[in-house]
Design an enzyme around this catalytic site. Sequence first.
Site, PDB file in Angstrom:
ATOM      1  NE  ARG A  30      46.199  22.316 -28.129  1.00 14.06           N
ATOM      2  CZ  ARG A  30      46.914  21.249 -27.750  1.00 14.06           C
ATOM      3  NH1 ARG A  30      48.248  21.222 -27.875  1.00 14.06           N
ATOM      4  NH2 ARG A  30      46.309  20.180 -27.273  1.00 14.06           N
ATOM      5  CG  LEU A  68      47.655  37.202 -23.104  1.00 14.28           C
ATOM      6  CD1 LEU A  68      48.796  38.134 -23.493  1.00 14.28           C
ATOM      7  CD2 LEU A  68      46.686  37.925 -22.164  1.00 14.28           C
ATOM      8  CG  LEU A  70      45.003  32.991 -21.043  1.00 10.96           C
ATOM      9  CD1 LEU A  70      43.833  32.011 -21.089  1.00 10.96           C
ATOM     10  CD2 LEU A  70      44.499  34.397 -20.744  1.00 10.96           C
ATOM     11  CD  GLU A 116      43.866  41.620 -29.996  1.00 11.31           C
ATOM     12  OE1 GLU A 116      43.850  42.854 -29.967  1.00 11.31           O
ATOM     13  OE2 GLU A 116      44.212  40.921 -29.013  1.00 11.31           O
ATOM     14  CD  GLU A 136      40.495  38.770 -26.343  1.00 13.60           C
ATOM     15  OE1 GLU A 136      39.507  38.123 -26.725  1.00 13.60           O
ATOM     16  OE2 GLU A 136      41.487  38.965 -27.056  1.00 13.60           O
ATOM     17  NE  ARG A 139      40.335  32.741 -21.371  1.00 10.86           N
ATOM     18  CZ  ARG A 139      39.519  31.701 -21.305  1.00 10.86           C
ATOM     19  NH1 ARG A 139      38.735  31.519 -20.281  1.00 10.86           N
ATOM     20  NH2 ARG A 139      39.500  30.795 -22.278  1.00 10.86           N
TER      21      ARG A 139
HETATM   22  C1  1HE Z   1      47.496  27.869 -23.224  1.00 15.74           C
HETATM   23  C2  1HE Z   1      46.626  28.739 -23.934  1.00 15.74           C
HETATM   24  C3  1HE Z   1      46.742  30.130 -23.688  1.00 15.74           C
HETATM   25  C4  1HE Z   1      46.193  26.721 -24.528  1.00 15.74           C
HETATM   26  N1  1HE Z   1      47.663  30.524 -22.787  1.00 15.74           N
HETATM   27  N2  1HE Z   1      48.390  28.331 -22.349  1.00 15.74           N
HETATM   28  N3  1HE Z   1      42.986  32.703 -25.063  1.00 15.74           N
HETATM   29  C5  1HE Z   1      42.034  31.869 -24.648  1.00 15.74           C
HETATM   30  O1  1HE Z   1      41.283  32.149 -23.739  1.00 15.74           O
HETATM   31  C6  1HE Z   1      41.998  30.520 -25.320  1.00 15.74           C
HETATM   32  C7  1HE Z   1      42.455  29.463 -24.357  1.00 15.74           C
HETATM   33  N4  1HE Z   1      42.680  28.168 -25.001  1.00 15.74           N
HETATM   34  C8  1HE Z   1      41.658  27.353 -25.398  1.00 15.74           C
HETATM   35  O2  1HE Z   1      40.498  27.688 -25.346  1.00 15.74           O
HETATM   36  C9  1HE Z   1      42.058  26.004 -25.894  1.00 15.74           C
HETATM   37  O3  1HE Z   1      43.374  25.722 -25.438  1.00 15.74           O
HETATM   38  C10 1HE Z   1      42.037  25.840 -27.435  1.00 15.74           C
HETATM   39  C11 1HE Z   1      40.569  25.841 -27.925  1.00 15.74           C
HETATM   40  C12 1HE Z   1      42.820  26.931 -28.136  1.00 15.74           C
HETATM   41  C13 1HE Z   1      42.688  24.487 -27.814  1.00 15.74           C
HETATM   42  O4  1HE Z   1      42.088  23.436 -27.086  1.00 15.74           O
HETATM   43  P1  1HE Z   1      42.855  22.027 -26.952  1.00 15.74           P
HETATM   44  O5  1HE Z   1      41.906  21.091 -26.244  1.00 15.74           O
HETATM   45  O6  1HE Z   1      43.399  21.606 -28.256  1.00 15.74           O
HETATM   46  O7  1HE Z   1      44.156  22.314 -26.040  1.00 15.74           O
HETATM   47  P2  1HE Z   1      44.261  22.477 -24.442  1.00 15.74           P
HETATM   48  O8  1HE Z   1      44.296  21.122 -23.788  1.00 15.74           O
HETATM   49  O9  1HE Z   1      43.232  23.430 -23.922  1.00 15.74           O
HETATM   50  O10 1HE Z   1      45.662  23.203 -24.283  1.00 15.74           O
HETATM   51  C14 1HE Z   1      46.887  22.508 -24.543  1.00 15.74           C
HETATM   52  C15 1HE Z   1      47.969  23.191 -23.724  1.00 15.74           C
HETATM   53  O11 1HE Z   1      48.103  24.536 -24.190  1.00 15.74           O
HETATM   54  C16 1HE Z   1      47.604  23.306 -22.243  1.00 15.74           C
HETATM   55  O12 1HE Z   1      48.824  23.277 -21.510  1.00 15.74           O
HETATM   56  P3  1HE Z   1      49.342  21.900 -20.799  1.00 15.74           P
HETATM   57  O13 1HE Z   1      50.644  22.285 -20.159  1.00 15.74           O
HETATM   58  O14 1HE Z   1      48.255  21.533 -19.837  1.00 15.74           O
HETATM   59  O15 1HE Z   1      49.490  20.881 -21.914  1.00 15.74           O
HETATM   60  C17 1HE Z   1      46.995  24.686 -22.135  1.00 15.74           C
HETATM   61  O16 1HE Z   1      47.108  25.232 -20.832  1.00 15.74           O
HETATM   62  C18 1HE Z   1      47.867  25.458 -23.104  1.00 15.74           C
HETATM   63  N5  1HE Z   1      47.207  26.628 -23.624  1.00 15.74           N
HETATM   64  N6  1HE Z   1      45.831  27.989 -24.733  1.00 15.74           N
HETATM   65  C19 1HE Z   1      48.443  29.644 -22.153  1.00 15.74           C
HETATM   66  N7  1HE Z   1      45.978  31.023 -24.321  1.00 15.74           N
HETATM   67  C20 1HE Z   1      46.816  41.272 -26.451  1.00 15.74           C
HETATM   68  S1  1HE Z   1      45.557  40.827 -25.497  1.00 15.74           S
HETATM   69  C21 1HE Z   1      44.952  39.312 -26.063  1.00 15.74           C
HETATM   70  C22 1HE Z   1      44.042  38.744 -25.031  1.00 15.74           C
HETATM   71  C23 1HE Z   1      43.734  37.297 -25.308  1.00 15.74           C
HETATM   72  O17 1HE Z   1      44.223  36.687 -26.227  1.00 15.74           O
HETATM   73  S2  1HE Z   1      42.641  36.584 -24.222  1.00 15.74           S
HETATM   74  C24 1HE Z   1      42.296  35.021 -24.919  1.00 15.74           C
HETATM   75  C25 1HE Z   1      43.294  33.973 -24.469  1.00 15.74           C
END
Ligand code: 1HE
Length: 263
Positions: A30, A68, A70, A116, A136, A139
């Site tokens: 993603r 980010l 994660l 961001e 965030e 989390r």
């Molecule tokens: C990820 C990430 C990620 C997906 N880091 N691996 N961001 C978040 O808290 C958002 C987290 N992500 C989500 O809420 C969802 O993934 C989505 C709504 C964006 C998309 O959902 P979906 O159903 O299409 O995908 P999925 O099944 O959740 O994810 C597909 C894969 O992407 C899966 O990995 P896989 O190996 O199991 O296939 C997920 O683990 C991976 N993935 N998002 C790592 N964020 C400078 S500071 C900034 C601080 C922040 O940004 S905090 C917010 C982080």
Amino acid sequence: MQSKPKDLSVSYAGASQQIAVVRLTRGAKRNALSDGLVAELRDAFQNLPDTVRAAVLDGEGEHFCAGLDLSELKERDAGQGLHHSRSWHVALDAIQYGPVPVVAALHGAVVGGGLELAASAHIRVADATTFYALPEGSRGIFVGGGGSVRIPKLIGVARMTDMMLTGRVYNAEDGERLGFAQYGVPAGSAFDKAMELAERIAGNAPLTNYALMHALPRIAEQPADHGYLTEALISAIAQAAPEAKARVRDFLAGKAGTKVKKG
Ligand code: 1HE
């Protein structure tokens, strides 16, 4: 030795290849922003060729960017955390204060660091699938990619506070109404609209584009008295450019084709 596949692609499009298309190509995750991808973004925007006059930023797959990475969120001491956040600031500043205006084409998730990133562009076009969130808060972390500076400028401190305290998610329509995006378009058409806008931007006088990117946001932060003087200086520099004079001459001669039309 096989090199690691890149998570970012840079290609060139439009008349004379004047538009750089910078695409996050980590759709399987993603487009989550790993440290490596943040460095690739920094390098791409710091090294755009001189021929480029505008850029479009988008993400492959169903989501613009999940923020980010994660999986890299490790135990960092305060100093390491500081430097990590500062590395995002450098990369996103390379977008906001780089050589050319950047149009972000948004769809799906624009969340956390993805929001961001989007906020560092100059124009955001969002399709109907777009949604915005700042997870965030839930989390247990804080924004670190310049979000606390840029996002309140788009939607205000109160709305950003609410998003982080309550996990509120805004849809595309609300996002456009609040000011996240300047353009709302049907699903699947954000990239085309962003390219259309980038073509128009690329046709502007370069000094005008420079003034809008580098002077306007700073003037807006200055006390009015200072702002008026900075404005006068920048406007004097812009209008003195031969290109500006030629454009005004063309308009007065009825040759410009840039008469303002009702929207
Ligand atoms: C990820 C990430 C990620 C997906 N880091 N691996 N961001 C978040 O808290 C958002 C987290 N992500 C989500 O809420 C969802 O993934 C989505 C709504 C964006 C998309 O959902 P979906 O159903 O299409 O995908 P999925 O099944 O959740 O994810 C597909 C894969 O992407 C899966 O990995 P896989 O190996 O199991 O296939 C997920 O683990 C991976 N993935 N998002 C790592 N964020 C400078 S500071 C900034 C601080 C922040 O940004 S905090 C917010 C982080």
